[in-house]
Design a protein around this motif. Structure first.
Motif, mmCIF file in Angstrom:
data_model
loop_
_atom_site.group_PDB
_atom_site.id
_atom_site.type_symbol
_atom_site.label_atom_id
_atom_site.label_comp_id
_atom_site.label_asym_id
_atom_site.label_seq_id
_atom_site.Cartn_x
_atom_site.Cartn_y
_atom_site.Cartn_z
ATOM 1 N N LEU A 40 0.797 -1.225 0.000
ATOM 2 C CA LEU A 40 0.000 0.000 0.000
ATOM 3 C C LEU A 40 0.829 1.275 0.000
ATOM 4 C CD1 LEU A 40 -2.872 -0.919 2.481
ATOM 5 C CD2 LEU A 40 -2.719 -1.307 0.017
ATOM 6 N N VAL A 41 1.987 1.240 0.634
ATOM 7 C CA VAL A 41 2.811 2.446 0.761
ATOM 8 C C VAL A 41 3.970 2.414 -0.222
ATOM 9 C CG1 VAL A 41 4.178 3.865 2.331
ATOM 10 C CG2 VAL A 41 2.182 2.615 3.193
ATOM 11 N N GLY A 42 4.629 1.261 -0.320
ATOM 12 C CA GLY A 42 5.771 1.146 -1.213
ATOM 13 C C GLY A 42 6.948 1.953 -0.701
ATOM 14 N N GLY A 43 7.864 2.246 -1.601
ATOM 15 C CA GLY A 43 9.037 3.009 -1.203
ATOM 16 C C GLY A 43 9.940 2.208 -0.287
ATOM 17 N N CYS A 44 10.854 2.915 0.347
ATOM 18 C CA CYS A 44 11.828 2.255 1.221
ATOM 19 C C CYS A 44 11.970 3.000 2.539
ATOM 20 C CB CYS A 44 13.182 2.167 0.528
ATOM 21 S SG CYS A 44 13.173 1.244 -1.020
ATOM 22 N N PRO A 45 10.902 3.048 3.350
ATOM 23 C CA PRO A 45 11.048 3.693 4.657
ATOM 24 C C PRO A 45 12.096 2.957 5.483
ATOM 25 C CG PRO A 45 8.995 2.442 4.537
ATOM 26 C CD PRO A 45 9.562 2.469 3.162
ATOM 27 N N LEU A 46 12.915 3.717 6.203
ATOM 28 C CA LEU A 46 14.027 3.126 6.937
ATOM 29 C C LEU A 46 13.670 2.777 8.365
ATOM 30 C CD1 LEU A 46 16.903 5.434 5.643
ATOM 31 C CD2 LEU A 46 16.218 3.178 4.794
ATOM 32 N N SER A 47 12.546 3.296 8.844
ATOM 33 C CA SER A 47 12.174 3.057 10.233
ATOM 34 C C SER A 47 10.667 3.154 10.377
ATOM 35 C CB SER A 47 12.840 4.096 11.146
ATOM 36 O OG SER A 47 12.319 5.391 10.868
ATOM 37 N N ALA A 48 10.170 2.670 11.521
ATOM 38 C CA ALA A 48 8.745 2.788 11.799
ATOM 39 C C ALA A 48 8.336 4.250 11.880
ATOM 40 C CB ALA A 48 8.415 2.063 13.102
ATOM 41 N N GLU A 49 9.226 5.087 12.378
ATOM 42 C CA GLU A 49 8.922 6.520 12.478
ATOM 43 C C GLU A 49 8.726 7.124 11.092
ATOM 44 O OE1 GLU A 49 11.359 4.989 14.076
ATOM 45 O OE2 GLU A 49 10.588 5.099 16.139
ATOM 46 N N GLU A 50 9.585 6.731 10.160
ATOM 47 C CA GLU A 50 9.461 7.253 8.793
ATOM 48 C C GLU A 50 8.192 6.730 8.129
ATOM 49 O OE1 GLU A 50 12.003 7.313 4.608
ATOM 50 O OE2 GLU A 50 13.011 6.786 6.497
ATOM 51 N N LEU A 51 7.873 5.464 8.356
ATOM 52 C CA LEU A 51 6.636 4.906 7.819
ATOM 53 C C LEU A 51 5.429 5.632 8.400
ATOM 54 C CD1 LEU A 51 5.075 2.761 6.208
ATOM 55 C CD2 LEU A 51 5.343 1.210 8.160
ATOM 56 N N ALA A 52 5.460 5.882 9.702
ATOM 57 C CA ALA A 52 4.341 6.554 10.365
ATOM 58 C C ALA A 52 4.144 7.971 9.850
ATOM 59 C CB ALA A 52 4.569 6.571 11.875
ATOM 60 N N ALA A 53 5.233 8.597 9.402
ATOM 61 C CA ALA A 53 5.158 9.978 8.927
ATOM 62 C C ALA A 53 4.726 10.078 7.469
ATOM 63 C CB ALA A 53 6.517 10.657 9.104
#
Length: 219
Positions: free
Chosen positions: A159-172
């Motif tokens: 659903l989001v894709g990309g390459c978030p490096l942390s849960a914080e980045e995903l949450a943002a």
């Protein structure tokens, strides 16, 4: 897919052009999976929302040149012709399809660009996550917890894709908190599903994946 298209159609005005673009994005997402075409299940909505155009077969721009071919089509037929190096399910509807006596083309496709006219507005690119948030919020108004759960269960990679490096980045990531809030309010994370992709707590512990753990564990 059927439930998502239907809930968007119910909750957004008939003149809201975003719905057509959202539907295009939903079917583009479906095309990434090896599954059968499902457009026929919601064809009335697709026609009404401008996602799909319908014409007599004789109006195909190549009809005069290939009349025998078109007149010989007696059942549902996609018109895409694939070269030896092409993957068949990629762009299968680019050249439209025939379900006698009608010819259909989808917004943004190669045949649509030939038939819709020079003033037709092509679909606007939208993020899948934004579409899923719209679906989830509309489904919440309908009390359709299962539909919310089915989409959320697909996970952040789908659903989001990309390459978030942390849960914080995903949450943002824009849209993530909105979807998470709907899931929490409706209890969709606890809903029983007939086809469940959600890992349980033991599986999450074994995966040792920070992003998946944050996504699926909702307090």
């Amino acid at each position: 897919m059927q439930g998502a298209v239907e809930v968007l159609d119910r909750h957004f005005p008939a003149d809201d052009q975003r719905v057509r673009d959202w539907i295009v994005a939903l079917f583009a997402f479906q095309d990434g999976y090896d599954c059968s075409l499902t457009q026929h299940r919601v064809l009335d909505i697709l026609l009404r929302r401008g996602h799909t155009l319908r014409f007599p077969v004789s109006e195909h721009p190549d009809y005069a040149r290939r009349r025998a071919y078109f007149d010989g089509i007696g059942e549902f037929t996609t018109l895409r012709e694939f070269g030896e190096d092409e993957v068949e399910f990629a762009g299968e509807l680019e050249d439209g399809y025939v379900d006698p006596p009608w010819l259909y083309c989808e917004a943004g496709s190669a045949l649509w660009r030939r038939m819709a006219g020079p003033d037709a507005v092509p679909p606007r690119a939208v993020r899948l996550l934004d579409v899923v948030v719209a679906v989830a919020e509309a489904a919440e108004r309908d009390g359709d917890v299962e539909l919310i759960a089915l989409w959320w269960a697909l996970g952040h990679e789908a659903l989001v894709g990309g390459c978030p490096l942390s849960a914080e980045e995903l949450a943002a990531t824009p849209g993530v908190q909105e979807l998470r809030a709907v899931v929490r309010r409706t209890g969709a994370h606890q809903a029983k599903l007939w086809y469940d992709l959600r890992p349980d707590d033991d599986a999450l512990d074994q995966m040792d994946d920070e992003l998946s753990t944050w996504w699926y564990r909702i307090d």
